[in-house]
Design an enzyme around this catalytic site. Structure first.
Site, PDB file in Angstrom:
ATOM      1  N   TYR A 183       0.692  -1.059  -0.124  1.00 26.20           N
ATOM      2  CA  TYR A 183      -0.012   0.072  -0.013  1.00 26.20           C
ATOM      3  C   TYR A 183       1.016   1.261   0.070  1.00 26.20           C
ATOM      4  CZ  TYR A 183      -3.233  -3.474   1.441  1.00 26.20           C
ATOM      5  OH  TYR A 183      -4.078  -4.950   1.896  1.00 26.20           O
TER       6      TYR A 183
ATOM      7  N   LYS B 240      -2.749 -16.624   7.421  1.00 27.75           N
ATOM      8  CA  LYS B 240      -1.929 -15.714   8.617  1.00 27.75           C
ATOM      9  C   LYS B 240      -1.004 -16.604   9.463  1.00 27.75           C
ATOM     10  CE  LYS B 240      -3.556 -11.193   7.736  1.00 27.75           C
ATOM     11  NZ  LYS B 240      -4.852 -10.817   7.170  1.00 27.75           N
TER      12      LYS B 240
HETATM   13  C1  LIG Z   1      -4.967 -10.631   5.728  1.00 26.81           C
HETATM   14  C2  LIG Z   1      -6.514 -11.209   5.558  1.00 26.81           C
HETATM   15  C3  LIG Z   1      -6.879 -11.638   4.360  1.00 26.81           C
HETATM   16  C4  LIG Z   1      -5.833 -11.749   2.957  1.00 26.81           C
HETATM   17  O1  LIG Z   1      -4.625 -12.626   3.399  1.00 26.81           O
HETATM   18  P1  LIG Z   1      -3.147 -12.474   2.662  1.00 26.81           P
HETATM   19  O2  LIG Z   1      -2.460 -13.544   3.011  1.00 26.81           O
HETATM   20  O3  LIG Z   1      -2.798 -11.108   2.855  1.00 26.81           O
HETATM   21  O4  LIG Z   1      -3.559 -12.476   1.032  1.00 26.81           O
HETATM   22  C5  LIG Z   1      -8.107 -12.087   3.960  1.00 26.81           C
HETATM   23  N1  LIG Z   1      -8.925 -12.061   5.046  1.00 26.81           N
HETATM   24  C6  LIG Z   1      -8.798 -11.564   6.154  1.00 26.81           C
HETATM   25  C7  LIG Z   1      -9.961 -11.592   7.255  1.00 26.81           C
HETATM   26  C8  LIG Z   1      -7.486 -11.070   6.612  1.00 26.81           C
HETATM   27  O5  LIG Z   1      -7.199 -10.466   7.691  1.00 26.81           O
END
Ligand SMILES: *Cc1c(COP(=O)(O)O)cnc(C)c1O
Length: 426
Positions: free
Chosen positions: A16, A274
Site C-alpha cells: 500500500y 496468516k
Molecule cells: C489478511 C487477510 C486476508 C488476506 O490474506 P493474505 O495472506 O494477505 O492474502 C483475508 N482475510 C482476512 C480476514 C485477513 O485478515
C-alpha cells in the site's frame, strides 16, 4: 549494496505504498521471540505479530527445526498426482482443531487465494446443482477479505481501499454493519438489512461471506456472537452457503481456537491463513464440508483450481509444527491474560481528548480516534519508545504474539497511551 535504504526507496515497492514518494521504512536485521532487531542494533517489542501471523514469536527453535528437517527431505514437489506426509499431516492436524463437519481441505498460497478458492467453491457448488445463476455474494459492510479481485469485491465498498477498482469488480450485496461491540445487544432490527438483501436477491446468491466476530483490516471492529448465530440461521433458511473468513481470527487470536466458536456455529466453507505457519511462510487453506465437496464434484466434475506451489512441503511442515506448539501450549490462558492486560493498559486512553473508543478481545487491543492519525509521526514515536506499532486510519492497534510476557505488554500499552496522547493533543 552499500546503502540499503537508498536502493529500497528507488526499486522496492512496499505494501500500500507510493513508489514516487516512498514511505519511511526501518531495516530489520533479525527477529527473536517478541523482538525485532533493527540494523542499527535497536530492539523493538513487536505489537503486530507481522500482521497477526507470528503467534509463537520469531526464530522459534521448534519451527526452525521443522523447516530444517523438511529442507533436507524436499522443499517442494508438485501436488498434481503426488502427495506427501507434510501435507497430509497438516490436514490431519487441522481437522483436529476445526469445527466438526469441515473436513475437505484445499491448501493454497495465501489468505486472499483461500478467499478466492472459497468463492469459487461456492459458485461451482451451485453450478453443479443446476443453479448457475447463483454467482453473487452477500456480506456486511466494514469487511476485509484480501487484495485479489473477488476478495476485493467483498471488502467494504467505501473504506475497503479498493474504490479505484469498483467498475472492474463483480457487484456484491452489502448489508449494514453488525452493531458494534462483542457485548452489543443484537435484536432482529439490527439484522433487517441483511435479511432484506437475502429475501430480495436470494436466488442470485451463492454464499454469504464474512469475518466472524472481528472485522480486521476493515476497521478492527468486534460484533456479537448472536449476530453471527442469526446469520448462520438465516443463510441456512435461505438455502445459501456460509463462508467464514478466519484468516485473521483463526488459531486462538480471539480467545477461541476459531472465532465462530463464540457463536457455537460452523460454516460450510472456512478460510485460514496468516497464523497457520506461525508467521514463517505463506500458506492458506479453504476447508469445505463433505456436502459442499461432494456437491461440487457430482457427476464426475472436478474443482477448478490448482496453484503451482499447492501443498508446499516446507510450509506444511512448519505449519504442522506451529499447530503442535499451539495445541501443546496454554494458548487460551495466555490470550485471555493478554486481553486483560490490554484492557487495563489501554482503558486510560478513554479519557484522552480525540479518543472515540477503546476495545480489546483476545490478543487484540484497539484505540480508535475521532480523526485519522499521522501514521508516520506515530510510528516514529513508537520506535523511539522501543515498540513496533503501525497505526492506520483512525486506529492505533496491536495483536501481539501469544508468548508476550506481561512486562512487554505493559511497555506496549504505555507507549500506546503516550503516543495516542500526543496525537490527541494535536
Ligand atoms: C489478511 C487477510 C486476508 C488476506 O490474506 P493474505 O495472506 O494477505 O492474502 C483475508 N482475510 C482476512 C480476514 C485477513 O485478515
Amino acid at each position: 549494496m552499500n546503502d540499503l535504504l537508498a536502493f529500497d526507496r528507488r526499486h522496492v515497492w512496499h505494501p500500500y505504498a507510493s513508489m514516487a514518494d516512498p514511505p519511511a521504512v526501518h531495516p530489520v536485521a533479525s527477529a527473536s521471540g517478541v523482538r525485532l532487531r533493527l540494523a542499527d542494533g535497536r530492539e523493538l517489542i513487536d505489537g503486530m505479530a507481522s500482521w497477526w501471523s507470528a503467534i509463537h514469536g520469531y526464530n522459534h527453535p521448534a519451527l526452525n527445526a521443522a523447516a530444517e528437517r523438511q529442507l533436507k527431505e524436499m522443499s517442494h514437489v508438485m501436488f498434481g498426482g503426488l502427495t506427501h506426509r507434510p501435507a497430509a499431516g497438516l490436514v490431519e492436524r487441522l481437522l483436529g482443531l476445526l469445527p466438526a463437519g469441515l473436513e475437505c481441505v484445499f491448501l493454497c498460497d495465501s489468505g486472499s487465494v483461500a478467499v478466492e478458492v472459497a468463492m469459487k467453491m461456492a459458485i461451482q457448488y451451485w453450478f453443479a446443482a443446476g443453479q448457475p445463476r447463483r454467482k453473487r455474494f452477500l456480506t456486511v459492510r466494514g469487511g476485509y477479505h484480501g487484495d485479489t479481485f473477488h476478495a476485493m469485491s467483498v471488502c467494504d465498498p467505501v473504506t475497503g481501499m479498493h474504490g479505484i477498482f469498483r467498475g472492474a469488480l463483480p457487484g456484491q450485496f452489502f448489508a449494514e454493519m453488525p452493531p458494534a461491540g462483542f457485548d452489543a445487544p443484537c435484536d432482529e432490527a439490527s439484522l433487517s438489512s441483511f435479511r432484506n438483501l437475502l429475501d430480495e436477491h436470494g436466488p442470485d446468491i451463492a454464499a454469504v461471506i464474512l469475518e466472524p466476530i472481528v472485522q480486521g483490516a476493515g476497521g478492527m471492529r468486534f460484533y456479537a456472537p448472536r449476530y453471527l448465530k442469526r446469520v448462520r440461521e438465516l443463510a441456512a433458511a435461505a438455502g445459501v452457503l456460509l463462508v467464514l473468513d478466519e484468516i485473521a481470527t483463526g488459531f486462538g487470536r480471539t480467545g477461541r481456537m476459531f472465532a465462530c466458536e463464540h457463536a457455537g456455529i460452523a460454516p460450510d466453507i472456512l478460510c485460514v491463513g496468516k497464523a497457520l505457519t506461525g508467521g514463517y511462510l505463506t500458506l492458506g487453506a479453504a476447508v469445505a464440508t463433505r456436502r459442499v465437496a461432494e456437491g461440487i464434484c457430482a457427476g464426475g466434475r472436478v474443482f477448478m483450481h490448482g496453484p503451482t506451489f499447492m501443498g508446499n512441503p516446507l510450509a506444511c511442515a512448519v505449519a504442522s509444527a506451529s499447530l503442535d506448539l499451539l495445541r501443546e501450549s496454554p494458548w487460551r490462558e495466555r490470550v485471555l491474560r493478554i486481553e486483560r492486560e490490554l484492557r487495563a493498559g489501554l482503558d486510560p486512553c478513554r479519557t484522552l481528548p480525540g479518543v472515540a473508543d477503546v476495545r480489546a478481545l483476545g490478543a487484540i487491543g484497539v484505540v480508535e480516534l475521532r480523526k485519522a492519525v499521522d501514521a508516520d509521526a506515530c510510528r516514529r514515536e513508537f520506535v523511539k519508545r522501543g515498540v513496533w506499532v503501525r497505526p492506520f486510519g483512525r486506529l492505533v492497534y496491536v495483536m501481539p504474539p501469544f508468548i508476550m510476557q506481561p512486562e512487554d505488554v505493559a511497555t506496549l500499552t504505555a507507549a500506546m497511551r503516550e503516543v495516542v496522547g500526543l496525537q490527541a493533543a494535536e
